[in-house]
Scaffold this active site. Structure first.
Site, mmCIF file in Angstrom:
data_model
loop_
_atom_site.group_PDB
_atom_site.id
_atom_site.type_symbol
_atom_site.label_atom_id
_atom_site.label_comp_id
_atom_site.label_asym_id
_atom_site.label_seq_id
_atom_site.Cartn_x
_atom_site.Cartn_y
_atom_site.Cartn_z
ATOM 1 N N ARG A 36 0.945 -1.293 -0.003
ATOM 2 C CA ARG A 36 0.191 -0.325 0.281
ATOM 3 C C ARG A 36 0.666 1.405 -0.111
ATOM 4 O O ARG A 36 2.215 1.601 1.427
ATOM 5 C CB ARG A 36 -0.816 -0.493 1.135
ATOM 6 C CG ARG A 36 -1.402 1.296 1.616
ATOM 7 C CD ARG A 36 -1.993 1.770 2.241
ATOM 8 N NE ARG A 36 -3.863 0.326 1.698
ATOM 9 C CZ ARG A 36 -4.827 1.003 2.270
ATOM 10 N NH1 ARG A 36 -5.569 1.433 3.631
ATOM 11 N NH2 ARG A 36 -6.241 -0.145 2.270
ATOM 12 N N HIS A 58 -6.956 0.603 -6.097
ATOM 13 C CA HIS A 58 -7.441 -0.332 -4.704
ATOM 14 C C HIS A 58 -8.029 -0.866 -5.446
ATOM 15 O O HIS A 58 -9.876 -1.456 -5.030
ATOM 16 C CB HIS A 58 -8.280 0.223 -3.607
ATOM 17 C CG HIS A 58 -8.385 0.408 -2.622
ATOM 18 N ND1 HIS A 58 -7.271 -0.831 -2.614
ATOM 19 C CD2 HIS A 58 -8.822 0.289 -1.732
ATOM 20 C CE1 HIS A 58 -8.252 -1.415 -0.564
ATOM 21 N NE2 HIS A 58 -8.422 -0.521 -0.517
ATOM 22 N N GLN A 72 -10.170 -4.544 -2.905
ATOM 23 C CA GLN A 72 -11.629 -3.538 -2.700
ATOM 24 C C GLN A 72 -12.986 -3.890 -3.544
ATOM 25 O O GLN A 72 -13.707 -4.037 -3.490
ATOM 26 C CB GLN A 72 -11.390 -2.389 -2.432
ATOM 27 C CG GLN A 72 -12.782 -1.038 -2.016
ATOM 28 C CD GLN A 72 -13.172 -2.177 -0.580
ATOM 29 O OE1 GLN A 72 -12.220 -1.580 0.002
ATOM 30 N NE2 GLN A 72 -14.147 -2.271 -0.007
ATOM 31 N N ASP A 125 -17.412 6.531 -0.735
ATOM 32 C CA ASP A 125 -15.940 6.745 -0.846
ATOM 33 C C ASP A 125 -16.063 8.265 0.010
ATOM 34 O O ASP A 125 -16.665 9.026 -0.070
ATOM 35 C CB ASP A 125 -15.267 6.484 -1.254
ATOM 36 C CG ASP A 125 -13.270 6.199 -0.406
ATOM 37 O OD1 ASP A 125 -13.120 5.910 0.324
ATOM 38 O OD2 ASP A 125 -12.600 6.098 -1.693
ATOM 39 N N CYS A 130 -16.372 1.512 1.366
ATOM 40 C CA CYS A 130 -14.584 0.623 1.104
ATOM 41 C C CYS A 130 -14.598 0.394 2.952
ATOM 42 O O CYS A 130 -13.958 -0.075 3.129
ATOM 43 C CB CYS A 130 -14.143 0.964 -0.046
ATOM 44 S SG CYS A 130 -13.511 3.042 0.603
ATOM 45 N N ARG A 181 -13.677 -8.509 2.243
ATOM 46 C CA ARG A 181 -11.810 -8.377 2.222
ATOM 47 C C ARG A 181 -11.090 -9.689 1.647
ATOM 48 O O ARG A 181 -10.535 -9.446 1.267
ATOM 49 C CB ARG A 181 -12.067 -7.371 2.864
ATOM 50 C CG ARG A 181 -12.162 -5.672 2.283
ATOM 51 C CD ARG A 181 -11.598 -5.045 1.421
ATOM 52 N NE ARG A 181 -10.306 -5.687 0.866
ATOM 53 C CZ ARG A 181 -9.591 -4.372 0.659
ATOM 54 N NH1 ARG A 181 -10.053 -3.350 1.881
ATOM 55 N NH2 ARG A 181 -7.733 -4.609 0.690
#
Ligand code: CP
Ligand code: NVA
Length: 308
Positions: free
Chosen positions: A106, A134, A137, A227, A268, A296
């Site tokens: 990340r 991402h 996700q 988000d 998310c 996830r």
């Protein structure tokens, strides 16, 4: 198209292999809930998880997932390795591949993840979020939609908010899965044009619309997605963005404008309750946000199973 070594972008994977990930995720989830062990054929593999930004879901779910498969994880922050400052990224990659069996990273610049993947030639590199994408996700999100809606096909998925890494990843998914995508953002906050261009190249029949008006965008939606308005690294802009994005809040009144009682709401997480989503909606009957968070782990475990 052969299965790629890395999981950096949904766009790099073909539809069949992506469906395999989702089916495996759901199968492993069922087996796990029955109390079965998921240890792989070659247990004992080590996954390095490198974090340059904070995380709850990504870190915990990856570390738990590799443990469930009979492997182990090694948590590394930039304090230890100084990727690009203490040591050149290509050297870090070439050393790490001598020690571990896979890397999840990340980081900020997407190029950082790509450099690691290009140089760690013998092991897979998984994108656990960059400023651009991402993908893990969205795999969990697709699994959640499949489970709640019985499939993904022809779903009208409406993303509201910033044209950020989540929005970009949704565009990549729309290139590979047969659903309709609407991205609804204030003017000037569109998703990355190169991601869209690439998605249209992959899928000339991409079902994609960009709509600025939230009421118009959500009409007929099966899935509402939102988000944070300021992503990690954009904290300085948070106050200004709060004003700009106010009309894009997912609240009960907007949810009712879908015209569908069975539409579902995803986020998310982490959520800024009261900003992009209200308590009433996130805690309400149409929210599947915590199933999504659980997935996830299942989606990532399936990715780990295939690439490692
Ligand atoms: N959704 C997500 O990636 O959460 P974390 O930032 O907590 O990992
Ligand atoms: N767009 C958000 C996603 C967090 C999971 C961020 O990058 O901070």
């Amino acid at each position: 198209m052969a299965m790629p070594k890395d999981f950096i972008s949904i766009a790099d994977w073909n539809s069949d292999d992506l469906v395999r990930i989702l089916e495996l995720a759901m199968d492993q989830k069922r087996r796990l809930k029955k109390g079965e062990h998921l240890r792989g054929e070659k247990p004992g593999k080590v996954l390095a998880v490198i974090f340059h930004k904070p995380s709850l879901r990504t870190r915990v779910s990856f570390e738990v997932a590799i443990t469930q498969l009979g492997g182990s994880s090694l948590y590394i922050t930039d304090k230890e390795i100084g990727l690009g400052s203490r040591e050149a990224p290509q050297d870090v990659a070439r050393v790490l591949e001598r020690y571990v069996d896979g890397i999840m990273i990340r980081t900020f610049a997407h190029e950082g993840a790509l450099t690691l993947a290009r140089n760690a030639t013998s092991i897979p590199v998984i994108n656990g979020l960059t400023d651009l994408l991402h993908p893990c996700q969205v795999m969990a999100d697709l699994q959640t939609i499949w489970e709640h809606k019985g499939g993904i096909e022809d779903q009208r998925i409406v993303y509201l908010g910033d044209g950020n890494n989540m929005a970009n990843s949704w565009i990549n998914a729309a290139a590979r899965f047969p659903f309709e995508l609407v991205i609804c953002n204030p003017s000037g906050y569109e998703p990355d044009p190169s991601v869209l261009e690439n998605a249209r190249k992959i899928n000339p029949n991409l079902r994609y619309e960009n709509i600025n008006d939230p009421a118009q965008a959500v009409d007929g939606a099966d899935v509402l997605y939102t988000d944070v308005w300021a992503s990690m690294g954009q904290e300085d802009e948070a106050a200004a963005r709060k004003e700009i994005f106010k009309p894009y809040q997912v609240n009960q009144s907007l949810l009712e404008k879908t015209g569908k009682k069975d539409s579902i709401v995803l986020h998310c997480l982490p959520a800024h309750r009261g900003d992009e989503i209200t308590d009433e909606v996130i805690d309400g009957p149409q929210s599947v946000v915590f199933d999504e968070a659980e997935n996830r782990m299942h989606a990532q475990r399936a990715i780990l199973t295939l690439v490692m």
